[in-house]
Design an enzyme around this catalytic site. Structure first.
Site, mmCIF file in Angstrom:
data_model
loop_
_atom_site.group_PDB
_atom_site.id
_atom_site.type_symbol
_atom_site.label_atom_id
_atom_site.label_comp_id
_atom_site.label_asym_id
_atom_site.label_seq_id
_atom_site.Cartn_x
_atom_site.Cartn_y
_atom_site.Cartn_z
ATOM 1 N N GLY A 98 0.733 -1.253 0.000
ATOM 2 C CA GLY A 98 0.000 0.000 0.000
ATOM 3 C C GLY A 98 0.766 1.310 0.000
ATOM 4 O O GLY A 98 0.131 2.353 -0.117
ATOM 5 N N GLY B 72 2.832 2.526 -2.287
ATOM 6 C CA GLY B 72 3.282 2.964 -3.616
ATOM 7 C C GLY B 72 2.601 4.228 -4.114
ATOM 8 O O GLY B 72 1.450 4.513 -3.769
ATOM 9 N N CYS C 62 -0.491 3.449 -6.070
ATOM 10 C CA CYS C 62 -1.212 2.341 -5.456
ATOM 11 C C CYS C 62 -2.448 2.870 -4.755
ATOM 12 O O CYS C 62 -2.386 3.907 -4.101
ATOM 13 C CB CYS C 62 -0.264 1.700 -4.452
ATOM 14 S SG CYS C 62 -1.080 0.610 -3.324
HETATM 15 P P1 5GP Z 1 6.617 3.789 -5.708
HETATM 16 O O1 5GP Z 1 8.110 3.715 -5.694
HETATM 17 O O2 5GP Z 1 6.076 4.315 -6.989
HETATM 18 O O3 5GP Z 1 6.081 4.525 -4.504
HETATM 19 O O4 5GP Z 1 6.092 2.296 -5.528
HETATM 20 C C1 5GP Z 1 6.391 1.285 -6.447
HETATM 21 C C2 5GP Z 1 5.718 0.003 -5.998
HETATM 22 O O5 5GP Z 1 4.295 0.159 -5.982
HETATM 23 C C3 5GP Z 1 5.906 -1.184 -6.907
HETATM 24 O O6 5GP Z 1 7.168 -1.779 -6.796
HETATM 25 C C4 5GP Z 1 4.778 -2.108 -6.473
HETATM 26 O O7 5GP Z 1 5.099 -2.848 -5.317
HETATM 27 C C5 5GP Z 1 3.688 -1.120 -6.109
HETATM 28 N N1 5GP Z 1 2.665 -1.057 -7.164
HETATM 29 C C6 5GP Z 1 2.853 -0.893 -8.485
HETATM 30 N N2 5GP Z 1 1.678 -0.850 -9.149
HETATM 31 C C7 5GP Z 1 0.729 -1.007 -8.223
HETATM 32 C C8 5GP Z 1 -0.700 -1.072 -8.280
HETATM 33 O O8 5GP Z 1 -1.336 -0.936 -9.315
HETATM 34 N N3 5GP Z 1 -1.339 -1.281 -7.095
HETATM 35 C C9 5GP Z 1 -0.670 -1.443 -5.927
HETATM 36 N N4 5GP Z 1 -1.368 -1.686 -4.824
HETATM 37 N N5 5GP Z 1 0.665 -1.335 -5.830
HETATM 38 C C10 5GP Z 1 1.358 -1.145 -6.961
#
Ligand code: 5GP
Length: 345
Positions: free
Chosen positions: A181, A183, A186
């Site tokens: 959660g 991300g 996300c």
């Molecule tokens: P960020 O670095 O952009 O904050 O987070 C990246 C991470 O978000 C990814 O490695 C993956 O674990 C998560 N993530 C990617 N796409 C999605 C999505 O559609 N839904 C959710 N719940 N998490 C995602």
């Protein structure tokens, strides 16, 4: 029903307390780490920052740019076998240390993984990735993958609690991916109410993993170089980035021109954009758990990397850590109610 009352923290709840140091310059700080693994006989040396296995970030182009600086890329799972074969045929041997092939846990996924590995035996890392790493089916898939590939380094996730980290390591994972959660694209916490503040998840999961001789990846929620440093300070062995690496030349996603500015599309792998693209739409029993956004075009990723690595080196000098390995031992976090001054932003 039960409530746990001890407060769980995110990156925004803490800062590093500066400490006396004998380091003269941030150029004295080494960000490289060397890891041995719980199950795999491989060893790994590099800067433990990873591009996420999203089709907008974990691209072959990103892998080439990141591996130049000894950073890692979890390649997304939507490349065809022929694209993999084409990519690896031009790859120098040392670059295999800096890529993982990603897979889900369906039969199609494991069949495709088997073909990719059979035809590209030099691949050393497998990343088994599901949104919810708490299912028995997932743990069994990790076990089965370990049996099939005894020498590969297996990454498995995502979970956020120590007991599930231990379970996955015992099932055959070398490295457990942590984060539910946090991300940037996300929406799991909004759609389901499930999650765990990332800093506490790292602290608790790192403790569990290190007790067994495994490693963890902090996955998601970093928005600044300071957040990445906090993830390492909390005990993460690797830090995985999505949004911070989106919007570059090496990233995937459409280019969008609007009001004289250039943007690149970035979306969650469970967003309706991704599901339309890869599986023909959102299945009727589920909701999308990801956003689609436009991020400002940022040029070559090399400049962003310099900013990130410079920031983390500077953190190390503030707390007197000459190597990234020492950062967590030198870390005292203070709880805060404020972060940066935003008057001019
Ligand atoms: P960020 O670095 O952009 O904050 O987070 C990246 C991470 O978000 C990814 O490695 C993956 O674990 C998560 N993530 C990617 N796409 C999605 C999505 O559609 N839904 C959710 N719940 N998490 C995602």
């Amino acid at each position: 029903m039960r409530i746990e009352y001890d407060i769980k923290l995110g990156f925004k709840d803490v800062m590093f307390r500066p400490k006396r140091s004998t380091l003269k310059s941030r150029s004295e700080v080494s960000l490289e780490r060397e890891f041995k693994f719980l199950h795999s006989p491989e060893t790994w040396t590099g800067i433990p920052i990873m591009a996420a296995n999203m089709d907008t970030v974990g691209t072959f182009e990103m892998a080439l740019a990141l591996s130049e600086k000894k950073l890692f890329t979890a390649i997304h799972k939507h490349y065809s076998l022929s694209k993999w074969n084409n990519f690896t045929s031009n790859l120098t041997k040392d670059k295999n240390n800096f890529i993982a092939v990603s897979t889900g846990i369906g039969q199609n996924d494991s069949d495709k993984l088997a073909k990719i590995i059979q035809q590209n035996p030099n691949i050393k890392f497998i990343c088994i990735d599901v949104a919810n790493g708490y299912s028995e089916h997932f743990a069994n898939f990790v076990k089965q993958t370990r049996e099939l590939y005894p020498k590969k380094v297996i990454i498995a996730g995502n979970v956020v609690t120590g007991e599930m980290v231990e379970e996955l390591l015992l099932c055959g994972a070398d490295i457990v991916k942590v984060g539910i959660g946090p991300g940037s694209v996300c929406t799991t916490r909004v759609k389901t109410g499930v999650g765990y503040p990332q800093l506490s998840a790292i602290i608790e999961c790192a403790d569990a993993a290190h007790g067994l001789g495994g490693q963890i990846i902090s996955d998601g929620g970093c928005t600044t170089p300071g957040d990445i440093a906090k993830a390492f300070g909390a005990g993460a062995d690797f830090v995985m980035l999505g949004g911070m690496l989106a919007g570059h030349d090496e990233s995937g996603g459409k280019i969008i021109e609007s009001n004289g500015k250039t943007y690149k599309q970035f979306y969650g792998m469970s967003s309706s954009t991704a599901m339309d693209k890869h599986v023909g739409g959102v299945a009727n029993y589920r909701a999308s758990e990801g956003k689609t956004v436009e991020v400002l075009y940022k040029g070559a990723v090399e400049n962003t990397l310099q900013d990130i690595l410079g920031g983390i080196r500077s953190t190390c000098t503030y707390v007197g850590a000459s190597r990234l390995k020492e950062l967590t031992k030198r870390t005292t976090f203070i709880r805060v109610n404020e972060q940066e001054n935003t008057i001019y932003s």
